[in-house]
Structures are given as structure tokens and as C-alpha cells.
Write a protein that holds these residues in place. Structure first.
Motif, PDB file in Angstrom:
ATOM      1  N   ARG A  99       2.995  -2.031  -4.626  1.00  0.00           N
ATOM      2  CA  ARG A  99       2.175  -0.577  -4.978  1.00  0.00           C
ATOM      3  C   ARG A  99       4.198   0.364  -4.377  1.00  0.00           C
ATOM      4  NH1 ARG A  99      -1.866   1.636  -1.549  1.00  0.00           N
ATOM      5  NH2 ARG A  99      -2.829   2.161  -3.742  1.00  0.00           N
ATOM      6  N   PRO A 100       4.582   1.229  -6.254  1.00  0.00           N
ATOM      7  CA  PRO A 100       5.697   1.623  -5.414  1.00  0.00           C
ATOM      8  C   PRO A 100       5.335   3.115  -4.858  1.00  0.00           C
ATOM      9  CG  PRO A 100       5.805   0.644  -7.864  1.00  0.00           C
ATOM     10  CD  PRO A 100       4.708   0.402  -6.724  1.00  0.00           C
ATOM     11  N   THR A 101       5.945   3.278  -4.103  1.00  0.00           N
ATOM     12  CA  THR A 101       5.524   4.709  -3.322  1.00  0.00           C
ATOM     13  C   THR A 101       7.209   4.669  -1.796  1.00  0.00           C
ATOM     14  OG1 THR A 101       4.444   5.369  -1.434  1.00  0.00           O
ATOM     15  CG2 THR A 101       4.802   2.825  -1.726  1.00  0.00           C
ATOM     16  N   ASP A 102       7.344   5.929  -1.673  1.00  0.00           N
ATOM     17  CA  ASP A 102       8.275   5.767  -0.633  1.00  0.00           C
ATOM     18  C   ASP A 102       7.514   6.962  -0.057  1.00  0.00           C
ATOM     19  OD1 ASP A 102       8.736   9.160  -1.784  1.00  0.00           O
ATOM     20  OD2 ASP A 102       6.797   8.813  -1.506  1.00  0.00           O
ATOM     21  N   ASN A 103       6.623   5.759   0.766  1.00  0.00           N
ATOM     22  CA  ASN A 103       5.509   6.469   1.558  1.00  0.00           C
ATOM     23  C   ASN A 103       5.173   5.230   2.879  1.00  0.00           C
ATOM     24  OD1 ASN A 103       3.974   7.350   4.580  1.00  0.00           O
ATOM     25  ND2 ASN A 103       2.454   8.595   2.600  1.00  0.00           N
ATOM     26  N   ARG A 104       5.839   4.872   4.100  1.00  0.00           N
ATOM     27  CA  ARG A 104       4.979   3.094   3.724  1.00  0.00           C
ATOM     28  C   ARG A 104       3.624   3.248   4.796  1.00  0.00           C
ATOM     29  NH1 ARG A 104       5.276   2.853   9.956  1.00  0.00           N
ATOM     30  NH2 ARG A 104       6.103   4.255  10.544  1.00  0.00           N
ATOM     31  N   LEU A 105       2.780   3.920   5.291  1.00  0.00           N
ATOM     32  CA  LEU A 105       1.902   4.422   5.365  1.00  0.00           C
ATOM     33  C   LEU A 105       1.012   4.340   4.403  1.00  0.00           C
ATOM     34  CD1 LEU A 105       2.123   7.291   7.473  1.00  0.00           C
ATOM     35  CD2 LEU A 105       2.036   5.247   8.153  1.00  0.00           C
ATOM     36  N   ARG A 106       1.194   4.398   2.829  1.00  0.00           N
ATOM     37  CA  ARG A 106       0.463   3.789   2.020  1.00  0.00           C
ATOM     38  C   ARG A 106       0.305   1.911   2.038  1.00  0.00           C
ATOM     39  NH1 ARG A 106       0.923   6.736  -3.642  1.00  0.00           N
ATOM     40  NH2 ARG A 106      -1.557   6.303  -3.224  1.00  0.00           N
ATOM     41  N   CYS A 107       1.362   1.732   2.671  1.00  0.00           N
ATOM     42  CA  CYS A 107       0.830   0.473   3.097  1.00  0.00           C
ATOM     43  C   CYS A 107      -0.712  -0.533   3.083  1.00  0.00           C
ATOM     44  CB  CYS A 107       1.905  -1.136   2.650  1.00  0.00           C
ATOM     45  SG  CYS A 107       3.375   0.059   2.836  1.00  0.00           S
ATOM     46  N   SER A 108      -1.050   0.388   3.806  1.00  0.00           N
ATOM     47  CA  SER A 108      -2.091   0.011   4.931  1.00  0.00           C
ATOM     48  C   SER A 108      -2.758   0.479   3.748  1.00  0.00           C
ATOM     49  CB  SER A 108      -2.388   0.794   5.968  1.00  0.00           C
ATOM     50  OG  SER A 108      -1.435   0.040   6.769  1.00  0.00           O
ATOM     51  N   ARG A 109      -3.263   0.968   3.076  1.00  0.00           N
ATOM     52  CA  ARG A 109      -4.597   1.221   1.266  1.00  0.00           C
ATOM     53  C   ARG A 109      -4.470  -0.104   0.350  1.00  0.00           C
ATOM     54  NH1 ARG A 109      -5.235   7.310  -0.439  1.00  0.00           N
ATOM     55  NH2 ARG A 109      -6.188   6.166  -1.676  1.00  0.00           N
ATOM     56  N   TYR A 110      -5.225  -0.268   0.533  1.00  0.00           N
ATOM     57  CA  TYR A 110      -5.061  -1.852  -0.492  1.00  0.00           C
ATOM     58  C   TYR A 110      -5.719  -1.981  -1.722  1.00  0.00           C
ATOM     59  CZ  TYR A 110      -4.092  -3.313   4.480  1.00  0.00           C
ATOM     60  OH  TYR A 110      -3.915  -3.443   5.371  1.00  0.00           O
ATOM     61  N   ASP A 111      -5.757  -1.066  -2.233  1.00  0.00           N
ATOM     62  CA  ASP A 111      -5.826  -0.447  -3.516  1.00  0.00           C
ATOM     63  C   ASP A 111      -4.657  -0.669  -4.475  1.00  0.00           C
ATOM     64  OD1 ASP A 111      -6.434   2.507  -3.914  1.00  0.00           O
ATOM     65  OD2 ASP A 111      -5.320   2.092  -2.764  1.00  0.00           O
ATOM     66  N   TYR A 112      -3.389  -1.912  -4.084  1.00  0.00           N
ATOM     67  CA  TYR A 112      -1.972  -1.996  -4.778  1.00  0.00           C
ATOM     68  C   TYR A 112      -2.379  -1.898  -6.383  1.00  0.00           C
ATOM     69  CZ  TYR A 112      -0.383  -2.803  -0.403  1.00  0.00           C
ATOM     70  OH  TYR A 112       0.414  -3.400   1.157  1.00  0.00           O
ATOM     71  N   ASN A 113      -1.255  -1.315  -6.911  1.00  0.00           N
ATOM     72  CA  ASN A 113      -0.939  -0.756  -8.392  1.00  0.00           C
ATOM     73  C   ASN A 113      -1.259  -2.386  -9.444  1.00  0.00           C
ATOM     74  OD1 ASN A 113       0.704   1.027  -6.773  1.00  0.00           O
ATOM     75  ND2 ASN A 113      -0.416   2.050  -8.587  1.00  0.00           N
ATOM     76  N   TYR A 114      -0.779  -2.475  -8.943  1.00  0.00           N
ATOM     77  CA  TYR A 114       0.033  -4.022  -9.469  1.00  0.00           C
ATOM     78  C   TYR A 114      -0.649  -5.623  -8.452  1.00  0.00           C
ATOM     79  CZ  TYR A 114       2.996  -1.440 -11.883  1.00  0.00           C
ATOM     80  OH  TYR A 114       2.616   0.563 -12.057  1.00  0.00           O
ATOM     81  N   TRP A 115      -1.041  -6.196  -9.475  1.00  0.00           N
ATOM     82  CA  TRP A 115      -1.462  -7.629  -8.597  1.00  0.00           C
ATOM     83  C   TRP A 115      -1.075  -9.052 -10.014  1.00  0.00           C
ATOM     84  CZ3 TRP A 115      -4.202  -8.118  -4.629  1.00  0.00           C
ATOM     85  CH2 TRP A 115      -4.578  -7.143  -3.524  1.00  0.00           C
ATOM     86  N   GLY A 116      -0.414 -10.679  -8.704  1.00  0.00           N
ATOM     87  CA  GLY A 116      -0.568 -11.257 -10.169  1.00  0.00           C
ATOM     88  C   GLY A 116      -1.838 -12.387  -9.678  1.00  0.00           C
ATOM     89  N   GLN A 117      -1.172 -13.459 -10.652  1.00  0.00           N
ATOM     90  CA  GLN A 117      -2.445 -13.996 -10.976  1.00  0.00           C
ATOM     91  C   GLN A 117      -3.329 -15.119  -9.998  1.00  0.00           C
ATOM     92  OE1 GLN A 117      -3.847 -14.559 -14.128  1.00  0.00           O
ATOM     93  NE2 GLN A 117      -2.880 -11.998 -13.998  1.00  0.00           N
ATOM     94  N   GLY A 118      -2.179 -15.256  -8.867  1.00  0.00           N
ATOM     95  CA  GLY A 118      -2.599 -16.160  -8.137  1.00  0.00           C
ATOM     96  C   GLY A 118      -2.428 -17.457  -7.160  1.00  0.00           C
ATOM     97  N   THR A 119      -2.679 -17.792  -5.923  1.00  0.00           N
ATOM     98  CA  THR A 119      -1.619 -19.257  -6.132  1.00  0.00           C
ATOM     99  C   THR A 119      -2.511 -19.791  -5.113  1.00  0.00           C
ATOM    100  OG1 THR A 119      -0.084 -20.951  -6.011  1.00  0.00           O
ATOM    101  CG2 THR A 119       0.209 -18.756  -4.636  1.00  0.00           C
ATOM    102  N   GLN A 120      -3.304 -21.376  -5.324  1.00  0.00           N
ATOM    103  CA  GLN A 120      -3.899 -22.066  -4.563  1.00  0.00           C
ATOM    104  C   GLN A 120      -3.703 -21.977  -3.220  1.00  0.00           C
ATOM    105  OE1 GLN A 120      -7.585 -21.437  -4.783  1.00  0.00           O
ATOM    106  NE2 GLN A 120      -6.929 -22.765  -2.953  1.00  0.00           N
ATOM    107  N   VAL A 121      -4.393 -22.099  -2.325  1.00  0.00           N
ATOM    108  CA  VAL A 121      -3.242 -22.838  -0.952  1.00  0.00           C
ATOM    109  C   VAL A 121      -4.897 -23.172  -0.571  1.00  0.00           C
ATOM    110  CG1 VAL A 121      -3.120 -22.401   1.490  1.00  0.00           C
ATOM    111  CG2 VAL A 121      -1.815 -21.305  -0.148  1.00  0.00           C
ATOM    112  N   THR A 122      -4.440 -24.828  -0.309  1.00  0.00           N
ATOM    113  CA  THR A 122      -5.675 -25.855   0.359  1.00  0.00           C
ATOM    114  C   THR A 122      -5.344 -25.810   2.027  1.00  0.00           C
ATOM    115  OG1 THR A 122      -7.489 -25.640  -1.563  1.00  0.00           O
ATOM    116  CG2 THR A 122      -7.366 -27.587  -0.124  1.00  0.00           C
TER     117      THR A 122
END
Length: 125
Positions: A99-122
Motif C-alpha cells: 500500500r503506497p502511503t505517507d501514513n504508517r498508521l494505514r499499514c494496519s488497515r489490511y485492504d492493501y492496494n496490490y497483492w502478489g500471487q502467493g507462495t505455498q509454505v508447508t
């Protein structure tokens, strides 16, 4: 278009370690919330850790505190998640988000703008 590419997942025995990487491209902001999330089958997605690249402030979920470390390499536009003392309950698909932002408090809101495809951990017991 912003791209986040995760790598480093795989299989490991309980007690082992693993390092995930998230390489970001075309993130033009110098300050971003970069987060790691995970989702296990049948469960909701949950936050694992996040870091504010503008100052390095970090947050960890209670379940991983003391075992996982999130870090950044601004020169490589990469965020890492070092996972130690892994447990079977850490098994999940791990996603990187930004999430691009100049407010670090927004890191705790989890509707981030961009997401990766994921990697599996087992983690096996």
C-alpha cells in the motif's frame, strides 16, 4: 502496473526455517506499507507481519512474534520474511501486499492496494 512476486516457499519440517522474498516492481512511492499475509485451507486470510518502508516500523501477529522477522532491502525493492521455528500451523499460502502511503498508521488497515500471487509454505510434523 505494480507487480509483487513472492518466492522462497516450499516444504520444511517443524522446527526448520524458511525465508520468503517479495520483489516489487513499479512501486513509485518511496514510502509503502509492505505486508505478509497467509491463508490456510478453510480459514480466513490473516496478517502475519508488515513493515512501513518509510521508517522501518514493523508489526507482527502474536502467533509469529519472536519467530518471524520482516525486513526490507530498498535497493532491491524487496521485502523478506524470515521464518524460524516453524510449526505445522504455519502451513498456508503466503501473500505479499503493498500500500503506497505517507501514513504508517494505514499499514494496519489490511485492504492493501496490490497483492502478489502467493507462495505455498508447508510445515510437516
Amino acid at each position: 502496473q505494480v507487480q509483487l512476486v513472492e518466492s522462497g516457499g516450499g516444504s520444511v519440517q517443524a522446527g526448520g526455517s524458511m525465508r520468503l522474498s517479495c520483489a516489487a516492481s513499479r512501486l513509485t512511492s518511496s514510502s509503502n506499507c509492505m505486508g505478509w499475509f497467509r491463508q490456510a485451507p478453510g480459514k480466513e486470510r490473516e496478517v502475519v507481519a508488515h513493515i512501513y518502508t518509510g521508517g522501518g516500523t514493523t508489526y507482527y501477529a502474536d502467533s509469529v512474534k519472536g519467530r518471524f522477522t520482516i525486513s526490507q532491502d530498498n535497493a532491491k525493492a524487496t521485502v523478506y520474511l524470515q521464518m524460524n521455528s516453524l510449526k505445522p500451523e504455519d502451513s498456508a499460502m503466503y501473500y505479499c501486499a503493498a500500500r503506497p502511503t505517507d501514513n504508517r498508521l494505514r499499514c494496519s488497515r489490511y485492504d492493501y492496494n496490490y497483492w502478489g500471487q502467493g507462495t505455498q509454505v508447508t510445515v510437516s510434523s
